[in-house]
Design an enzyme around this catalytic site. Structure first.
Site, PDB file in Angstrom:
ATOM      1  N   ARG A   1      29.399  32.079 -72.029  1.00 24.46           N
ATOM      2  CA  ARG A   1      28.693  32.162 -73.309  1.00 24.46           C
ATOM      3  C   ARG A   1      27.207  32.444 -73.149  1.00 24.46           C
ATOM      4  NH1 ARG A   1      26.278  27.697 -74.573  1.00 24.46           N
ATOM      5  NH2 ARG A   1      26.450  27.904 -76.833  1.00 24.46           N
TER       6      ARG A   1
ATOM      7  N   PRO B   1      35.291  15.709 -57.558  1.00 27.58           N
ATOM      8  CA  PRO B   1      34.677  14.502 -58.124  1.00 27.58           C
ATOM      9  C   PRO B   1      33.501  13.984 -57.289  1.00 27.58           C
ATOM     10  CG  PRO B   1      36.967  14.073 -57.429  1.00 27.58           C
ATOM     11  CD  PRO B   1      36.715  15.524 -57.230  1.00 27.58           C
TER      12      PRO B   1
ATOM     13  N   ASP C   1      22.030  25.299 -79.795  1.00 27.45           N
ATOM     14  CA  ASP C   1      22.943  24.172 -79.902  1.00 27.45           C
ATOM     15  C   ASP C   1      22.530  22.993 -79.044  1.00 27.45           C
ATOM     16  OD1 ASP C   1      25.742  25.975 -78.490  1.00 27.45           O
ATOM     17  OD2 ASP C   1      23.891  25.398 -77.593  1.00 27.45           O
TER      18      ASP C   1
ATOM     19  N   GLU D   1      45.065  14.868 -52.947  1.00 26.48           N
ATOM     20  CA  GLU D   1      44.021  13.877 -52.664  1.00 26.48           C
ATOM     21  C   GLU D   1      42.682  14.543 -52.378  1.00 26.48           C
ATOM     22  OE1 GLU D   1      43.412  10.414 -53.107  1.00 26.48           O
ATOM     23  OE2 GLU D   1      45.199  11.083 -54.162  1.00 26.48           O
TER      24      GLU D   1
HETATM   25  C1  9D3 Z   1      42.944   9.208 -57.633  1.00 23.54           C
HETATM   26  C2  9D3 Z   1      42.506  10.065 -56.489  1.00 23.54           C
HETATM   27  N1  9D3 Z   1      41.143   9.712 -56.074  1.00 23.54           N
HETATM   28  C3  9D3 Z   1      41.216   8.656 -55.041  1.00 23.54           C
HETATM   29  C4  9D3 Z   1      40.019   7.784 -55.093  1.00 23.54           C
HETATM   30  C5  9D3 Z   1      40.377  10.846 -55.579  1.00 23.54           C
HETATM   31  C6  9D3 Z   1      40.537  12.106 -56.329  1.00 23.54           C
HETATM   32  C7  9D3 Z   1      40.979  13.246 -55.697  1.00 23.54           C
HETATM   33  C8  9D3 Z   1      41.120  14.430 -56.384  1.00 23.54           C
HETATM   34  C9  9D3 Z   1      40.229  12.180 -57.675  1.00 23.54           C
HETATM   35  C10 9D3 Z   1      40.366  13.372 -58.367  1.00 23.54           C
HETATM   36  C11 9D3 Z   1      40.818  14.493 -57.730  1.00 23.54           C
HETATM   37  C12 9D3 Z   1      40.957  15.787 -58.457  1.00 23.54           C
HETATM   38  N2  9D3 Z   1      39.776  16.094 -59.271  1.00 23.54           N
HETATM   39  C13 9D3 Z   1      39.078  17.225 -59.131  1.00 23.54           C
HETATM   40  O1  9D3 Z   1      39.432  18.052 -58.320  1.00 23.54           O
HETATM   41  C14 9D3 Z   1      37.881  17.427 -59.916  1.00 23.54           C
HETATM   42  C15 9D3 Z   1      37.191  16.588 -60.849  1.00 23.54           C
HETATM   43  C16 9D3 Z   1      37.466  15.276 -61.346  1.00 23.54           C
HETATM   44  O2  9D3 Z   1      38.464  14.623 -61.020  1.00 23.54           O
HETATM   45  N3  9D3 Z   1      36.577  14.739 -62.223  1.00 23.54           N
HETATM   46  C17 9D3 Z   1      35.473  15.391 -62.652  1.00 23.54           C
HETATM   47  N4  9D3 Z   1      35.167  16.602 -62.230  1.00 23.54           N
HETATM   48  C18 9D3 Z   1      36.037  17.180 -61.336  1.00 23.54           C
HETATM   49  S1  9D3 Z   1      35.820  18.688 -60.694  1.00 23.54           S
HETATM   50  C19 9D3 Z   1      37.186  18.608 -59.771  1.00 23.54           C
END
Ligand code: 9D3
Length: 280
Positions: A155, A90, A170, A117
């Site tokens: 794709r 994220p 697309d 986490e």
């Molecule tokens: C609720 C946990 N968060 C604390 C602030 C941090 C967090 C850690 C690990 C939030 C999400 C994740 C797991 N997500 C991914 O590994 C992830 C992801 C995503 O959550 N949203 C958009 N793209 C991606 S790519 C990998």
């Protein structure tokens, strides 16, 4: 291209890789995909790959060593092809079609999926992967992000889409003459009338040039209404005279009567007439 995936949930990829576009790309030899279980590189007999965070706090953190060893082991398979390393996180930069197009041209991708986490920062520094997010919502791990990325690049491999034009035509690949990315136009198939709704006459006219002009006008108008952000810096952001989506009298009235209960302007929830849950 070759894709390696590192995950603690390899089973998630089984159905996905056996189905649809990725399966097709693999079958055609345009893509090979190798899924590796990070747990196979755990150094302890409990196969533990995570531990409690230094400094305290909730959740668990993925340890450096199993991830590092898994990357090195995967990369040593066919080490003649250097891999572009990608961490799905994220905290990453947003996956966009231009990034997908760049990734699709690489000979090999190494996708790292985090869980819990997060991942110990030191192994991220050591591997220096590209960090990619698929959007601003919280997933429980990187696996769905990896599948999104695999689908998007598969794709684009040469010969994968039955119909070569589809990829170029697309949403997000269609561009207006000034280069803006445009959404797709509406599509219709048989029957000509369904539930009192007719297909726009222009599509039945046999006038291919007129159909092309109508579709372009629809692409521009839909983009202006739904995704004005895509038209930033484009002269298309400013209104032009356009044909309506459907000028057939009875069907057009049905469409208007149905829509009149919905907000007449874009309420910004991105749901196009449906009502978003509170606060969205
Ligand atoms: C609720 C946990 N968060 C604390 C602030 C941090 C967090 C850690 C690990 C939030 C999400 C994740 C797991 N997500 C991914 O590994 C992830 C992801 C995503 O959550 N949203 C958009 N793209 C991606 S790519 C990998």
């Amino acid at each position: 291209m070759r894709i390696d995936v590192l995950t603690i949930f390899p089973d998630l990829f089984t159905g996905f890789l056996a189905t649809s576009i990725p399966a097709n790309a693999i079958e055609q030899g345009a893509l090979s995909c190798h899924v590796h279980d990070i747990r196979a590189h755990a150094a302890n007999k409990h196969r533990k790959v995570d531990d409690r965070p230094f400094g305290g706090g909730p959740g668990m953190v993925m340890m450096c060593q199993p991830i590092f060893d898994a990357v090195k082991a995967a990369e040593s398979q066919d080490s003649s092809v250097p891999a572009v390393r990608v961490l799905l996180t994220p905290q990453g930069e947003r996956l966009t079609q231009p990034r997908v197009e760049w990734l699709a041209q690489q000979p090999r991708l190494m996708l790292l999926c985090g869980h819990y986490e997060g991942i110990d920062e030191r192994v991220i520094e050591e591997l220096s992967p590209l960090e990619i997010s698929i959007g601003d919502y919280v997933l429980s791990g990187g696996e769905l992000g990896a599948m999104v990325l695999i689908d998007a690049v598969a794709r684009l491999q040469p010969g994968v889409l039955g119909h070569e034009e589809s990829a170029a035509e697309d949403s997000f690949s269609v561009r207006s003459t000034d280069g803006a990315h445009l959404l797709d136009c509406p599509h219709y198939t048989r029957p000509r009338e369904w539930n009192g709704r007719e297909v726009p006459d222009i599509l039945l006219s046999g006038d291919h040039a007129a159909v092309d002009r109508w579709r372009d006008a629809q692409r521009i108008e839909r983009t202006r209404v739904r995704r004005p952000d895509l038209l930033r810096n484009s002269p298309l952001a400013h209104p032009q005279p356009l044909p309506a989506a459907n000028t057939n009298k009875p069907a057009a009235q049905v469409a208007r009567a149905t829509r009149s209960t919905a907000p007449s302007h874009d309420d910004g929830d991105g749901l196009h007439g449906q009502t978003a849950p509170e606060g969205a």
